[in-house]
Design an enzyme around this catalytic site. Structure first.
Site, PDB file in Angstrom:
ATOM      1  CG  HIS A 157     -37.774 -22.532 -74.565  1.00 10.54           C
ATOM      2  ND1 HIS A 157     -37.980 -21.271 -75.101  1.00 10.54           N
ATOM      3  CD2 HIS A 157     -37.186 -22.323 -73.364  1.00 10.54           C
ATOM      4  CE1 HIS A 157     -37.544 -20.349 -74.257  1.00 10.54           C
ATOM      5  NE2 HIS A 157     -37.049 -20.967 -73.198  1.00 10.54           N
TER       6      HIS A 157
ATOM      7  CG  HIS B 212     -38.765 -17.057 -72.820  1.00 12.81           C
ATOM      8  ND1 HIS B 212     -37.410 -17.137 -72.627  1.00 12.81           N
ATOM      9  CD2 HIS B 212     -38.941 -16.220 -73.876  1.00 12.81           C
ATOM     10  CE1 HIS B 212     -36.789 -16.374 -73.510  1.00 12.81           C
ATOM     11  NE2 HIS B 212     -37.712 -15.811 -74.290  1.00 12.81           N
TER      12      HIS B 212
END
Length: 609
Positions: free
Chosen positions: A547, A590
């Site tokens: 990420h 996320h």
């Protein structure tokens, strides 16, 4: 369905397009679909990977990890040796297929908190706030509510206010989840963590069963290629060239024009089959190569720190010291538990048996059922105050540390602004600092799973790192991987948060009803108790959760920003960056839905002129 059309080299080299998009990933394909809605403009997408359409390694939800490390699908970047992880190097997988990382992620679909997004506006980006973002984020979504069985058995819930239903990207819920996840959620409730109705509405403080990007009819992965390219592949004005590595942006020659001022892009140089070519651009170049490759493309184009540019032999075009800096990465470690062998468990552990795996794949192919349709559902995002009795003392010490570094000039005021927002979040009990998610199988690396046993791994995720890394071009060649240095645990506060996460899991392990289904903790195991032992385990087990953000931060230029609030690169008239690299301060989420939302907003900005 007919085979989608792709461009040939002769359709691209020495041709001129209105928009050239560097990267056919999550953001790039969304942007291409929106811009090519206007039949009067032409759009070229340069994608370094292959199409890999209808590939089971991508389309089958439970086929997690089949792509990882495979150069057909994965860039498989490696970090530099990490000093505070005993010299360990980590592989940072990223999608190298049409659709980018949306073709290989774990499909979780959630949005950041409202306060996370509003913080970007506070950092100097007017218009980047929650209400604006939510509008754009819902635009491309096609949400399918859970059925009654999914709601009653698996606790899937939602709020229609936070979902779009007319977009192209399918969002829904898996056929099934491992039932131990339901027990875990109930234990979290008993430990003081509330249950959220929906993780897409700007509040992520709690536990919920997350939606996934999944086709409700075929049960297959839904991602950028299936949502935004395949349905639009016949558009005459949309051109996608595969296995085309964007090398650098070509700028107008100011010396010939005898003018000064911002640079105007006139094309993109790219490599295809080992040869260099140029495609010309009338309107804009849009860099959508992700937080690892986008800063590399800018640097190879002469945009970045003068020291970096000189070190790789690139002639400077624009001095932007922020390029490749401010890298922020979510990281995690796993804690694995053996499940009660007296109960029947469906976990991915069963797929380790080739015969069972083949049978399950046949079941998926023929009936869209079985283990390969099981999704990763449980997400829980929790404030440090809930996790640890030491929270306020830890936060107070960290505030003193940051203010001391600011006073001594060890960190600049721009970074200090980010840190103060992070500290404010830590002190706010409505904000969250740690995430716990489930992988329904053995997913740690210290021990070896035993055959015929079932496991459940809890992944503890650090979402707001204070450590800042960097990503820079290693050479003047786009084919050489960039130098990735996340600086893991440069700030020891990150390690302290991870320690509190491990301690919390051990409390939760003794909380009903989860307690009753756990046979034992396998990794790190009960022998690991002292703080130095826990630190060592976390360092050894640390991995990325893929990420990365911040390497082309949307910040004021004087605060090491790379793009302005319209995502234009400072010092240029017609170059924008559109991907996770523009995020100036990381979020607790996320980021799949976040990237789609950024691309939708960028498309609107471009169309506005």
């Amino acid at each position: 369905m007919s085979t989608p059309r792709f461009a040939e080299l002769d359709d691209v080299r020495d041709h001129t397009f209105d928009y050239i998009i560097c990267g056919g990933g999550t953001a790039g394909l969304t942007l291409a679909a929106r811009l090519s809605e206007d039949p009067t403009v032409s759009v070229l997408v340069l994608e370094a990977g292959k199409a890999n359409l209808n590939d089971p390694a991508i389309m089958v939800p439970g086929a997690y990890l089949q792509q990882f490390g495979n150069p057909e699908y994965d860039w498989a970047f490696m970090t530099t040796p990490q000093e505070r992880c005993d010299g360990k190097q980590l592989m940072w997988s990223r999608g190298k297929s049409l659709g980018g990382s949306s073709a290989m992620n774990f499909m979780s679909y959630m949005r950041p908190s409202e306060k996370d997004i509003n913080a970007w506006e506070e950092l100097g980006n007017p218009g980047w706030n929650w209400s604006n973002f939510l509008e754009h984020s819902k635009f491309g979504e096609r949400f399918t509510p859970p059925n009654s069985e999914q709601t009653s058995l698996y606790h899937h819930t939602f709020n229609p206010e936070y979902h779009g239903t007319k977009g192209e990207l399918n969002v829904g819920f898996p056929n099934s989840i491992m039932l131990g996840e339901v027990k875990l959620q109930e234990a979290l409730n008993n430990a003081g963590v509330k249950t959220l109705q929906d993780g897409c509405g700007g509040d992520v403080n709690g536990a919920w069963m997350a939606a996934l990007t999944i086709d409700p009819k075929t049960r297959a992965r839904a991602y950028a290629a299936t949502a935004f390219y395949v349905p639009n592949a016949d558009r005459a004005n949309l051109h996608v060239l595969l296995e085309a590595h964007a090398a650098k942006i070509v700028f107008e020659n100011l010396a010939i024009l005898d003018v000064a001022g911002p640079r105007r892009a006139v094309g993109v140089e790219f490599f295809h089959n080992g040869q260099s070519y140029v495609a010309s651009c009338r309107r804009e170049v849009l860099v959508c190569a992700g937080a690892i490759k986008s800063p590399q493309i800018l640097e190879l184009s002469g945009i970045g720190s003068l020291d970096v540019l000189h070190s790789i032999g690139v002639e400077p075009e624009i001095s932007l010291p922020g390029v490749g800096e401010n890298a922020q990465e979510h990281s995690l470690f796993g804690t694995s538990f053996e499940l009660d062998p007296n109960l029947n468990w469906d976990t991915y552990d069963k797929l380790m048996d080739p015969t069972r795996a083949a049978a399950e794949m046949a079941l998926f192919t023929e009936k869209q059922q079985g283990l390969f349709t099981m999704g990763l559902a449980t997400l829980s995002c929790i404030p440090l105050q809930t996790v640890s009795a030491e929270a306020m003392s830890l936060i107070s010490d960290q505030r003193s540390n940051i203010e001391s570094q600011l006073k001594d000039g060890k960190i600049n005021e721009g970074l200090g602004e980010q840190y103060r927002l992070q500290l404010r979040s830590l002190e706010d009990p409505s904000q969250v600092d740690l995430e716990f998610t489930v992988f329904p199988a053995f997913f740690t690396f210290r021990s070896t799973p035993e055959p015929e046993k079932a496991y459940m791994t809890i992944l503890s995720v650090l979402n707001r790192p204070f450590s800042r890394g960097s990503i820079h071009a290693a050479s003047a060649s786009c084919l050489d991987p960039p130098v990735i240095d996340p600086h893991y645990f440069d700030d020891d506060f990150d390690m302290k948060l991870m320690l509190e996460a491990l301690k919390f899991l051990r409390v939760l392990r003794n909380t009903e009803p989860w307690k009753s289904i756990i046979a034992k903790e396998v990794d790190p195991g009960p022998a690991v108790q002292a703080e130095d032992e826990m630190r060592e385990y976390i360092k050894q087990s640390l991995t990325t959760i893929y990420h990365t953000c911040g390497t082309c931060s949307m910040l004021p230029r004087e605060k090491h920003g790379v793009v302005d609030p319209k995502l234009k690169v400072y010092g240029t008239t017609n170059v924008r960056v559109v991907d996770l690299s523009i995020v100036p301060l990381h979020v607790t989420a996320h980021p799949q839905a976040l990237v789609y939302g950024i691309a939708e907003k960028a498309a609107a900005l471009i169309k506005q002129g």
